[in-house]
Design a protein around this motif. Structure first.
Motif, short mmCIF file in Angstrom:
data_model
loop_
_atom_site.label_atom_id
_atom_site.label_comp_id
_atom_site.label_asym_id
_atom_site.label_seq_id
_atom_site.Cartn_x
_atom_site.Cartn_y
_atom_site.Cartn_z
N THR A 80 -39.73 14.67 20.01
CA THR A 80 -40.19 13.38 20.52
C THR A 80 -41.62 13.45 21.02
OG1 THR A 80 -37.92 12.85 21.21
CG2 THR A 80 -39.70 11.50 22.12
N ARG A 96 -43.71 0.06 18.19
CA ARG A 96 -42.40 0.59 17.82
C ARG A 96 -41.81 1.47 18.92
NH1 ARG A 96 -43.43 2.41 11.50
NH2 ARG A 96 -44.33 0.44 10.80
N ASN A 99 -39.06 -0.30 20.80
CA ASN A 99 -37.90 -0.53 19.95
C ASN A 99 -37.07 0.75 19.76
OD1 ASN A 99 -38.56 -3.23 19.58
ND2 ASN A 99 -39.80 -2.80 17.77
N VAL A 100 -37.78 1.88 19.60
CA VAL A 100 -37.09 3.16 19.46
C VAL A 100 -36.33 3.49 20.73
CG1 VAL A 100 -37.41 5.65 19.18
CG2 VAL A 100 -38.69 4.06 17.75
N TYR A 101 -36.96 3.24 21.87
CA TYR A 101 -36.30 3.50 23.16
C TYR A 101 -35.03 2.66 23.30
CZ TYR A 101 -35.25 2.74 28.07
OH TYR A 101 -34.60 2.59 29.25
N SER A 104 -32.28 3.90 20.83
CA SER A 104 -31.68 5.17 21.24
C SER A 104 -30.80 4.99 22.47
CB SER A 104 -32.78 6.20 21.53
OG SER A 104 -33.58 5.81 22.63
#
Length: 221
Positions: A80, A96, A99-101, A104
Motif C-alpha cells: 500500500t 481514487r 474510493n479504495v479506502y 476495502s
C-alpha cells in the motif's frame, strides 16, 4: 471446527487484508511515521477479532497465536505504501484514494461479519444474540479502534449505515445457516454479500440512520 474450514479462513484472510489496507491509508493520510502506520493497520486488522476471542474465552486470541496475521499486515503495509508513493506523483489518480479506502473498509466489514457470526453459530448455535453480537463486534471493533487512535470520532457514531449493515448481514447468515439449514458456504456468501451491498449502497446514496434533533437551542443543556 469452524476456524479450520476453508471458507472461514478465506473470509478471515480477506477481512484482515482489507482492514489492514484501510488502516494503512488512514495512517498515511494522518502523516504518521512507519511505526504509527503499523500500529493503526494492525489494530484495524485484528482488533475486532481479538475482542471476539476475548468474549468467547478463546485465550490467547488467534491473532496473537498465528504469525500469519502479522505477515498479512506487514505485506499489506509495504504494498500500500509503495502504491501511495506512486499515486502522490500522479495527481489525477488521487481521487481514487478515497474510493479504495471505502471499498476495502466495506469488504473488511462483510468478511469479519461472516467470521464472527460463524464462530458464534459453531460454539453456541442456540444463542442467536451471541452469534450476531460476535459478528458485529468482529466487524466494527477494528474500525472503532482505528478511528480512536487516528483522533477522530468512530464512523459508526456519525454517518452512513455501517454497524447496521453488519447487523443485518449477521442476522441473515444466522437465519440461513441455523434456522433454514442452508450449507455454510452459501450462508457465508449471503451474509457477506448483504453486508457489502448495504454498505456500498449507503455510501452511494448517502443513507443515514435517523438522528435526534432538537426544536430549539435551549431545549437541551
Amino acid at each position: 471446527m469452524v476456524m479450520q474450514s476453508l471458507w472461514w479462513q478465506l473470509f478471515d484472510i480477506l477481512g484482515t487484508t482489507a482492514f489492514a489496507l484501510s488502516g494503512t491509508m488512514v495512517a498515511v493520510s494522518r502523516r504518521m511515521d512507519i511505526f504509527g502506520v503499523f500500529v493503526l493497520a494492525a489494530a484495524t486488522a485484528v482488533g475486532g477479532g481479538i475482542l471476539r476471542d476475548v468474549i468467547i474465552g478463546n485465550i490467547p486470541p488467534a491473532a496473537l497465536r498465528d504469525d500469519l496475521y502479522l505477515w498479512i499486515v506487514i505485506i499489506t503495509i509495504a504494498v500500500t505504501c509503495a502504491i501511495i508513493r506512486y499515486i502522490t506523483m500522479r495527481r489525477d489518480l488521487m481521487d481514487r484514494f478515497k474510493n479504495v479506502y471505502l471499498m476495502s473498509d466495506a469488504i473488511g466489514l462483510g468478511s469479519f461479519t461472516v467470521t464472527g457470526t460463524m464462530l458464534g453459530c459453531s460454539y453456541y448455535p442456540n444463542m442467536w444474540v451471541l452469534a450476531v453480537t460476535l459478528g458485529v463486534v468482529t466487524a466494527i471493533g477494528g474500525g472503532v479502534i482505528r478511528d480512536v487512535l487516528a483522533g477522530q470520532v468512530p464512523i459508526i457514531f456519525l454517518q452512513d449505515i455501517y454497524a447496521s449493515a453488519s447487523l443485518i448481514g449477521s442476522c441473515m447468515l444466522y437465519i440461513t445457516f441455523i434456522i433454514l439449514g442452508i450449507p455454510a458456504e452459501i450462508s457465508c456468501i449471503i451474509g457477506f454479500s448483504i453486508t457489502l451491498i448495504l454498505r456500498m449502497l449507503a455510501i452511494h446514496f448517502h443513507w443515514n440512520l435517523p438522528r435526534v434533533r432538537r426544536k430549539r437551542r435551549d431545549d437541551i443543556l
